[in-house]
Design a protein around this motif. Structure first.
Motif, PDB file in Angstrom:
ATOM      1  N   LEU A 231      11.187  30.458   6.737  1.00 61.08           N
ATOM      2  CA  LEU A 231      11.312  29.627   5.287  1.00 61.08           C
ATOM      3  C   LEU A 231      11.958  28.023   5.316  1.00 61.08           C
ATOM      4  O   LEU A 231      11.439  27.940   6.353  1.00 61.08           O
ATOM      5  CB  LEU A 231      12.064  29.950   3.999  1.00 61.08           C
ATOM      6  N   GLU A 232      11.064  27.647   4.362  1.00 62.35           N
ATOM      7  CA  GLU A 232      10.734  25.907   4.550  1.00 62.35           C
ATOM      8  C   GLU A 232      12.636  25.791   4.111  1.00 62.35           C
ATOM      9  O   GLU A 232      13.172  26.206   4.150  1.00 62.35           O
ATOM     10  CB  GLU A 232      10.209  25.296   3.555  1.00 62.35           C
ATOM     11  N   LYS A 233      13.294  23.831   5.061  1.00 62.66           N
ATOM     12  CA  LYS A 233      14.582  23.995   4.664  1.00 62.66           C
ATOM     13  C   LYS A 233      15.395  24.288   3.778  1.00 62.66           C
ATOM     14  O   LYS A 233      14.662  23.761   2.203  1.00 62.66           O
ATOM     15  CB  LYS A 233      14.565  22.679   5.459  1.00 62.66           C
ATOM     16  N   VAL A 234      16.160  24.243   3.528  1.00 63.92           N
ATOM     17  CA  VAL A 234      17.234  25.118   2.333  1.00 63.92           C
ATOM     18  C   VAL A 234      17.005  23.458   1.312  1.00 63.92           C
ATOM     19  O   VAL A 234      16.588  23.744   0.429  1.00 63.92           O
ATOM     20  CB  VAL A 234      18.340  24.282   2.808  1.00 63.92           C
ATOM     21  N   ASN A 235      16.395  22.198   1.836  1.00 65.46           N
ATOM     22  CA  ASN A 235      16.378  21.057   1.065  1.00 65.46           C
ATOM     23  C   ASN A 235      15.155  21.389   0.068  1.00 65.46           C
ATOM     24  O   ASN A 235      15.066  20.404  -0.816  1.00 65.46           O
ATOM     25  CB  ASN A 235      16.516  20.165   1.242  1.00 65.46           C
ATOM     26  N   THR A 236      13.679  22.594   0.196  1.00 67.94           N
ATOM     27  CA  THR A 236      13.327  22.140  -0.319  1.00 67.94           C
ATOM     28  C   THR A 236      13.727  23.010  -1.254  1.00 67.94           C
ATOM     29  O   THR A 236      12.321  23.743  -1.917  1.00 67.94           O
ATOM     30  CB  THR A 236      11.566  23.074   0.607  1.00 67.94           C
ATOM     31  N   ALA A 237      14.673  24.044  -1.229  1.00 70.50           N
ATOM     32  CA  ALA A 237      14.689  25.107  -1.987  1.00 70.50           C
ATOM     33  C   ALA A 237      15.043  24.780  -4.118  1.00 70.50           C
ATOM     34  O   ALA A 237      15.471  23.860  -3.870  1.00 70.50           O
ATOM     35  CB  ALA A 237      16.239  25.942  -2.203  1.00 70.50           C
TER      36      ALA A 237
END
Length: 116
Positions: free
Chosen positions: A48-54
């Protein structure tokens, strides 16, 4: 039975992209993925992309509320998953322990509920 192996790590403990350690770390992931494919266990898996993209979505009283980021404040965040078709929980545990991030974070195993 299918088991979802959820990979949780703290981004600050993983090797940085572009370093020799990162190359070794990713090679271990490629080897693990090939192993579960060769054994016929692999159903799906992705990073998954980094958590800041959630984005987190909640609906309360018919109102949609969105929040940037994960649903909870924690250092370990969901970074990827494998969906494996294992004979039982013991086999799922065996393979979860082989995921490289198990040494840095944790792997949560969840049986997949099948609706017929």
């Amino acid at each position: 039975m299918q088991y979802m192996l959820l990979i949780y790590t703290d981004d600050t403990t993983e090797p940085a992209p572009g370093t020799a350690e990162f190359g070794t770390y990713m090679q271990r992931y490629m080897e693990f993925t090939q192993e579960v494919k060769d054994k016929g266990l692999f159903v799906a898996g992705d990073a998954l992309e980094k958590v800041n993209t959630a984005t987190t979505v909640r609906v309360r009283k018919n109102e949609v509320d969105t929040t940037d980021g994960p649903f909870a404040e924690t250092k370990e965040v969901l970074g990827g998953y494998y969906l494996l078709d294992c004979k039982d929980l013991d086999q799922a545990i065996e393979y979860a322990a082989k995921i490289p991030a198990a040494e840095l974070g944790s792997i949560e195993i969840r049986p997949v509920m099948v609706f017929d």
